[in-house]
Design an enzyme around this catalytic site. Structure first.
Site, short mmCIF file in Angstrom:
data_model
loop_
_atom_site.label_atom_id
_atom_site.label_comp_id
_atom_site.label_asym_id
_atom_site.label_seq_id
_atom_site.Cartn_x
_atom_site.Cartn_y
_atom_site.Cartn_z
N HIS A 240 -53.73 -22.87 -2.30
CA HIS A 240 -54.64 -24.01 -2.32
C HIS A 240 -56.03 -23.46 -2.65
CE1 HIS A 240 -56.74 -27.57 -0.95
NE2 HIS A 240 -55.59 -28.18 -0.77
N ARG A 261 -63.50 -31.88 -4.31
CA ARG A 261 -63.69 -31.61 -5.74
C ARG A 261 -63.53 -32.90 -6.54
NH1 ARG A 261 -59.81 -28.81 -7.88
NH2 ARG A 261 -58.44 -28.72 -6.10
#
Ligand SMILES: Cc1cc2nc3c(=O)[nH]c(=O)nc-3n(C[C@H](O)[C@H](O)[C@H](O)COP(=O)(O)OP(=O)(O)OC[C@H]3O[C@@H](n4cnc5c(N)ncnc54)[C@H](O)[C@@H]3O)c2cc1C
Length: 590
Positions: A240, A261
């Site tokens: 991740h 993000r």
């Protein structure tokens, strides 16, 4: 003198109480309440494993505008066509049934839309918003309610018991149970069963930075291998991109969700540059998980990281109110370790998250060893080269349930065979030898070396030279770990447990290294800088490992059975309806 042990006679032995183990126990009990079921948990029921850590949610086709075919296509494209297509189809076909069961029988209550239907959110790599969730604590809802159901039934529970080794019957023909160690007392037991399920949840905890639950140490995969089971896709380890870096705190490695993000967060290197411009100038921080994780890793490796060996996620330009309102949980998590996510850049790093590989299974969770079933993260094949967010917990629930049904059906006709007492005694003697007091090597320097080695050579960027060097280093570490001893007594001796953990992690690291060396291409989560492209012609194959008769690790490949869909057909279908995985730019948390 031979160490005494208790014999636990049971019909079904279930090792692990994540989604897979709990579903298996409930299904088996409900199918046949006369069966004696024993659930063995290394940690505590409801408080161990990764299913309870699931934040984002569970993928299931519930909306009439969605379809099983779309979910299947997304899963194969995410897995870059290494998936066992029959397992993947079973996953998508049965995931909705398990959601209905979780709500209507188990007692879960998932988030809803204003019209009362279950709310489903967007997740990376999916052509439809199909992720069922309970806020961002979905795993707690699922495991909490499943645990209550287990307590309500006559299921024998052995908490803080670790399975040490699977046991064959005297002929060696079938798996007859397992040797157990009661962590609280240091006493041993042998569980003798008609069918045994491994559901210990894999977990890439051998890496320096990891998001997986600390009670997991790839025990199930190591035990399966030593028992002669075949494992596949072990090179496929998912990282991740944004694991929190918080020094030696146990929270280091924990996931900061991808929605940061998606919402416009920047990733900066140690020089303050938005480094994604170097790797994916179009999508920047919204590129897919594998690309962002690898790019961060390369920045750090090239010396452009932060002083603690990470990069930075910066949300401050979005305004503190926006960040606090949308990412309250993430802000809280950062505040706990002294960082202000809403106002300052926070140090993050890629973090080892999930293992796609594991024991090869049939649709009912049978391994190639008679009497041995495997489900959840211990099993391989469902996710191919890369798991979609939301498909992990669905996998545990679907295949845990199937294994429970199959074990309940098989048990009445299966023998409770006498186990091989000599092997049981040898396992116990070897385990006790690790409690030799001072004199042997200390395990923690070995563990630290393993963590750095796996991170550097078996991590996000691999090459033949480093993998070969790592294999030699792993062999040396295994030799040292075999001689390591713990100080102190038997009761709750965590140093002793860590010796056993590291031995298993080193064995599984070797499986990862050998498989990664064999796969001379890049695909999904496996990136070889010496073979940077995917090669469908040569490598639509699964890399498998198995213990050979001479005790060495045999590595071989099997062609992927493209039983339902070929890659070129999938691309055509994706072109007319489903977006490509790589085109999805608003990933959510996982
Ligand atoms: C931080 C995080 C977030 C995640 N979020 C998502 C998400 O949003 N959606 C999604 O689909 N997936 C997610 N995943 C992945 C998901 O958690 C796993 O796919 C899934 O929960 C694995 O279930 P399992 O039943 O196989 O194992 P686990 O739930 O990990 O359970 C393993 C069990 O085995 C026990 N055990 C271990 N070793 C032994 C032993 N030797 N003897 C006896 N018992 C043993 C453990 O104590 C534990 O009870 C996430 C993972 C992490 C780490």
């Amino acid at each position: 003198m031979t160490e005494p042990y208790e014999i636990v006679e049971t019909d079904l032995l279930i090792l692990g109480s994540g989604g897979a183990g709990l579903f298996a126990a409930l299904h088996a009990f409900d199918a046949n309440p006369r069966l004696a079921i024993t659930l063995v948990v290394k940690g505590l029921l409801g408080k161990s494993g990764c299913t309870r850590m699931v934040q984002g949610g569970y993928n299931a086709v519930l909306d009439p505008r969605d379809s099983l075919e779309k979910h299947f296509l997304d899963t194969l494209r995410g897995g870059q066509f290494l998936n066992d297509q029959e397992l993947a189809w079973t996953l998508v076909a049965e995931a909705p049934r398990r959601i209905v069961e979780l709500e209507n029988q188990v007692g879960c209550f998932f988030d809803r839309r204003p019209d009362g239907r279950i709310h489903q959110k967007a997740f990376a790599g999916q052509s439809f918003d199909r992720t069922v969730h309970k806020g961002d604590l979905t795993g707690q809802e699922i495991v909490g309610r499943l645990t209550e159901q287990v307590y309500a039934r006559q299921i024998r529970l052995l908490e803080e018991h670790r399975a040490l080794e699977l046991l064959s019957d005297r002929s060696g023909g079938r798996i007859a149970g397992a040797v157990l160690l009661d962590i609280r007392t240091g006493r041993f037991a042998v569980a003798q069963a008609r069918a045994t399920l491994l559901a210990t949840g894999g977990g890439p905890t051998m890496y320096r930075i990891t998001a997986a639950s600390a009670d997991k140490s790839t025990d199930g995969m190591a035990m399966a291998y030593r028992a002669g089971a075949e494992l596949c896709d072990m090179e496929m380890v998912q990282f991740h991109p944004t694991g929190l870096l918080a020094g030696p705190s146990l929270i280091s490695g924990t996931v900061l969700e991808e929605g940061l993000r998606g919402a416009g967060g920047y990733l900066l290197n140690g020089r303050g540059e938005r480094f994604m411009a170097r790797y994916d100038p179009v999508r920047m921080e919204r590129a897919t998980r594998d690309i962002v994780a690898r790019s961060s890793y390369l920045e750090i490796r090239e010396g452009r990281g932060t002083k603690h060996g990470g990069v930075l996620i910066d949300m401050s330009h979005l305004g503190p109110e926006f960040v606090e309102r949308h990412f309250g949980g993430m802000c809280e998590r950062c505040r706990d370790v002294g960082f202000d996510l809403a106002r300052q850049p926070v140090e993050v790093s890629p973090t080892a998250h999930y293992m796609m590989g594991g024991a090869r299974i049939t649709l009912d969770g049978r391994s190639n060893r008679e009497g041995l079933f495997v489900a959840g993260e211990d099993a391989g094949g469902v996710h191919g080269a890369n798991r979609l967010g939301g498909n992990g917990v669905a996998d545990s629930c679907v295949f845990g349930a199937r294994a429970g049904d199959a074990m309940a059906a098989a048990a009445p006709g299966a023998p409770r065979s006498a186990f091989d007492e000599a092997i049981a005694a040898a396992v116990i003697a070897e385990t006790l030898a690790a409690l030799g007091g001072p004199g042997g090597e200390e395990i923690y320097p070995i563990r630290d070396e393993m963590r750095h080695l796996t991170w550097d050579a078996l991590g996000l960027v691999r090459n033949a030279r480093d993998l070969e060097t790592a294999l030699a280093a792993l062999a040396a570490l295994r030799g040292r770990a075999a001689r390591a001893t713990a100080r102190g007594g038997r009761r709750y001796n965590l140093e002793w447990m860590d010796i056993l953990n590291v031995r298993n992690q080193l064995l599984v690291s070797e499986m990862i290294a050998r498989s990664a060396l064999a796969r001379e291409e890049s695909r999904g989560s496996h990136y070889r800088e010496d073979f940077p492209a995917a090669n469908d012609r040569a490598w639509l194959r699964n890399v498998c490992v198995r213990r050979a008769a001479d005790g060495d690790m045999a590595v071989f490949t099997r062609p992927v059975a493209l039983s339902r869909l070929r890659p070129e057909e999938a691309e055509r279908l994706a072109g007319v309806g489903a977006p490509r995985t790589a085109d999805l730019t608003v990933p959510e948390d996982e």
